[in-house]
Design a protein around this motif. Structure first.
Motif, PDB file in Angstrom:
ATOM      1  N   LEU A  44       0.827  -1.209   0.000  1.00  0.00           N
ATOM      2  CA  LEU A  44       0.000   0.000   0.000  1.00  0.00           C
ATOM      3  C   LEU A  44       0.862   1.260   0.000  1.00  0.00           C
ATOM      4  O   LEU A  44       0.541   2.248  -0.669  1.00  0.00           O
ATOM      5  CB  LEU A  44      -0.932  -0.001   1.211  1.00  0.00           C
ATOM      6  CG  LEU A  44      -2.063  -1.034   1.198  1.00  0.00           C
ATOM      7  CD1 LEU A  44      -2.839  -0.994   2.504  1.00  0.00           C
ATOM      8  CD2 LEU A  44      -2.998  -0.801   0.018  1.00  0.00           C
ATOM      9  N   GLN A  47       2.171   1.698  -3.473  1.00  0.00           N
ATOM     10  CA  GLN A  47       1.089   2.045  -4.394  1.00  0.00           C
ATOM     11  C   GLN A  47       0.586   3.475  -4.186  1.00  0.00           C
ATOM     12  O   GLN A  47       0.396   4.226  -5.143  1.00  0.00           O
ATOM     13  CB  GLN A  47      -0.072   1.067  -4.191  1.00  0.00           C
ATOM     14  CG  GLN A  47      -1.344   1.410  -4.951  1.00  0.00           C
ATOM     15  CD  GLN A  47      -1.388   0.784  -6.318  1.00  0.00           C
ATOM     16  OE1 GLN A  47      -0.570  -0.062  -6.633  1.00  0.00           O
ATOM     17  NE2 GLN A  47      -2.338   1.188  -7.126  1.00  0.00           N
ATOM     18  N   LEU A  48       0.384   3.842  -2.945  1.00  0.00           N
ATOM     19  CA  LEU A  48      -0.294   5.105  -2.650  1.00  0.00           C
ATOM     20  C   LEU A  48       0.653   6.290  -2.513  1.00  0.00           C
ATOM     21  O   LEU A  48       0.240   7.434  -2.743  1.00  0.00           O
ATOM     22  CB  LEU A  48      -1.114   4.964  -1.363  1.00  0.00           C
ATOM     23  CG  LEU A  48      -2.194   3.874  -1.366  1.00  0.00           C
ATOM     24  CD1 LEU A  48      -2.840   3.766   0.003  1.00  0.00           C
ATOM     25  CD2 LEU A  48      -3.243   4.159  -2.437  1.00  0.00           C
ATOM     26  N   ALA A  77      -3.069   7.240  -9.610  1.00  0.00           N
ATOM     27  CA  ALA A  77      -3.919   7.164  -8.417  1.00  0.00           C
ATOM     28  C   ALA A  77      -4.977   6.074  -8.520  1.00  0.00           C
ATOM     29  O   ALA A  77      -5.646   5.772  -7.526  1.00  0.00           O
ATOM     30  CB  ALA A  77      -4.598   8.513  -8.184  1.00  0.00           C
ATOM     31  N   PRO A  79      -6.470   2.361  -8.626  1.00  0.00           N
ATOM     32  CA  PRO A  79      -6.020   1.119  -7.986  1.00  0.00           C
ATOM     33  C   PRO A  79      -5.773   0.021  -9.004  1.00  0.00           C
ATOM     34  O   PRO A  79      -6.039   0.182 -10.198  1.00  0.00           O
ATOM     35  CB  PRO A  79      -7.201   0.760  -7.078  1.00  0.00           C
ATOM     36  CG  PRO A  79      -8.394   1.317  -7.801  1.00  0.00           C
ATOM     37  CD  PRO A  79      -7.910   2.598  -8.440  1.00  0.00           C
ATOM     38  N   ASN A 105      -7.248  -1.461  -1.867  1.00  0.00           N
ATOM     39  CA  ASN A 105      -6.921  -0.340  -2.751  1.00  0.00           C
ATOM     40  C   ASN A 105      -8.160   0.305  -3.345  1.00  0.00           C
ATOM     41  O   ASN A 105      -8.225   1.531  -3.511  1.00  0.00           O
ATOM     42  CB  ASN A 105      -6.011  -0.820  -3.889  1.00  0.00           C
ATOM     43  CG  ASN A 105      -4.546  -0.584  -3.585  1.00  0.00           C
ATOM     44  OD1 ASN A 105      -4.196   0.377  -2.916  1.00  0.00           O
ATOM     45  ND2 ASN A 105      -3.691  -1.457  -4.067  1.00  0.00           N
ATOM     46  N   VAL A 108      -9.648   2.508  -0.618  1.00  0.00           N
ATOM     47  CA  VAL A 108      -8.801   3.669  -0.322  1.00  0.00           C
ATOM     48  C   VAL A 108      -8.793   4.662  -1.485  1.00  0.00           C
ATOM     49  O   VAL A 108      -8.717   5.881  -1.284  1.00  0.00           O
ATOM     50  CB  VAL A 108      -7.368   3.206   0.006  1.00  0.00           C
ATOM     51  CG1 VAL A 108      -6.435   4.401   0.185  1.00  0.00           C
ATOM     52  CG2 VAL A 108      -7.361   2.353   1.263  1.00  0.00           C
ATOM     53  N   ALA A 109      -8.916   4.141  -2.716  1.00  0.00           N
ATOM     54  CA  ALA A 109      -8.864   5.006  -3.902  1.00  0.00           C
ATOM     55  C   ALA A 109      -9.994   6.027  -3.930  1.00  0.00           C
ATOM     56  O   ALA A 109      -9.863   7.081  -4.566  1.00  0.00           O
ATOM     57  CB  ALA A 109      -8.907   4.158  -5.174  1.00  0.00           C
ATOM     58  N   THR A 112      -8.027   8.686  -2.096  1.00  0.00           N
ATOM     59  CA  THR A 112      -6.731   9.096  -2.648  1.00  0.00           C
ATOM     60  C   THR A 112      -6.823   9.568  -4.098  1.00  0.00           C
ATOM     61  O   THR A 112      -6.081  10.470  -4.499  1.00  0.00           O
ATOM     62  CB  THR A 112      -5.720   7.944  -2.554  1.00  0.00           C
ATOM     63  OG1 THR A 112      -6.241   6.786  -3.227  1.00  0.00           O
ATOM     64  CG2 THR A 112      -5.438   7.595  -1.102  1.00  0.00           C
TER      65      THR A 112
END
Length: 297
Positions: A44, A47-48, A77, A79, A105, A108-109, A112
């Motif tokens: 994560l 990725q983030l 941004a 996922p 993801n 969370v996307a 984010t």
């Protein structure tokens, strides 16, 4: 591009893709952070945090026009998706970990993706920047096209697991067809400038994909993560949901040029990910991997 395609067909197509993702998920998949915190948090973080920064560096290095620059960050941004899970399966990755990372993801996307996109719009200040921002209402649109179909798919799986299993392959095939149609539609809409876009975005998209795949594999391995888990991380970080990026660009932000990087990436990603998977799937010592797996838990 046709308004009906942008306002109706694209969101529906993405809903099918995300519904298919939901059919493969259960609530247990979200508990992976507790079971394997090291590898999940590492993936994560890459990725983030790391990947958007690397993408930002690529955009600056290649001096991309503002709209294409924002489109690249929108892609960064986005996922991973079901395609990442498929590649992980093909190249002996930890598919269970992949599914969990995709689930986390995707949730969370919702936060984010608007944050990264708005920061990119603010920095690169493209023409009509005021109309491009993901304000609260548009963020709700992102929520509705990402999470609602996933939750619906999870509900169906919980209520009818047999049906979910039977639908898995057809929905995967449909998702691939949807991605192809979305990419073709984007390219056709900008057909007069396809050559120019390929020259501008082609190499950055290739490097972005390879950086994501390479870092997603190398960093976990250097930190003692098992090979199968590192392969899962690589594909989760390196294979993005370009359908989502294109849909947000066209249906939420209403700009075709923003969708171009994701469309170019969507074409190039498949051979790059396949070649990368072939390379990293060579070798691998089972005993060492088992020991690494124990350490990474």
């Amino acid at each position: 591009m046709s308004s009906a395609l942008v306002t109706v067909a694209l969101p529906v197509a993405l809903a099918v893709v995300m519904f298919g993702l939901g059919l493969s998920l259960t609530a247990r998949d979200f508990a992976e952070v507790g079971r394997r915190p090291k590898v999940v948090l590492l993936a994560l973080g890459l990725q983030l945090l790391v990947l958007p920064v690397l993408c930002f560096g690529l955009v600056l290095a290649f001096d991309l026009p503002p709209l294409l620059a924002v489109g690249m960050l929108l892609l960064a941004a986005s996922p991973g998706g079901t395609t990442a899970n498929l590649f992980s399966h093909l190249f002996r990755g930890d598919v269970a970990l992949n599914i969990s990372l995709t689930a986390i993801n995707s949730v969370v996307a919702v936060v984010t993706l608007p944050v990264v996109t708005n920061l990119a719009i603010g920095f690169f200040d493209p023409v009509d920047a005021g109309a491009l921002g993901l304000q609260f209402g548009k963020t709700l649109q992102v929520f509705s096209i990402v999470l609602v179909p996933v939750l619906l798919g999870m509900f169906v799986r919980n209520r009818a697991p047999g049906f979910a299993d039977r639908m898995d392959e057809p929905v995967r095939i449909m998702s691939a067809v949807v991605l192809a149609l979305v990419i073709v539609g984007t390219i056709v809409a900008e057909q007069d400038r396809v050559g120019e876009y390929l020259r501008q975005v082609g190499l950055p998209a290739v490097l972005f994909c390879l950086l994501g795949l390479g870092l997603g594999f190398a960093v976990p391995r250097l930190l003692g993560v098992a090979r199968g888990q590192a392969i899962a991380c690589a594909f989760e970080i390196g294979v993005h949901n370009s359908t989502l990026a294109i849909t947000v660009a066209l249906s939420v932000l209403g700009n075709v040029e923003l969708a171009v990087p994701a469309a170019v990436y969507g074409v190039l990603m498949f051979p790059l990910a396949a070649a990368f998977g072939w390379v990293i799937s060579r070798g691998a010592g089972a005993p060492a991997d088992q020991a690494a797996s124990a350490r990474s838990r």
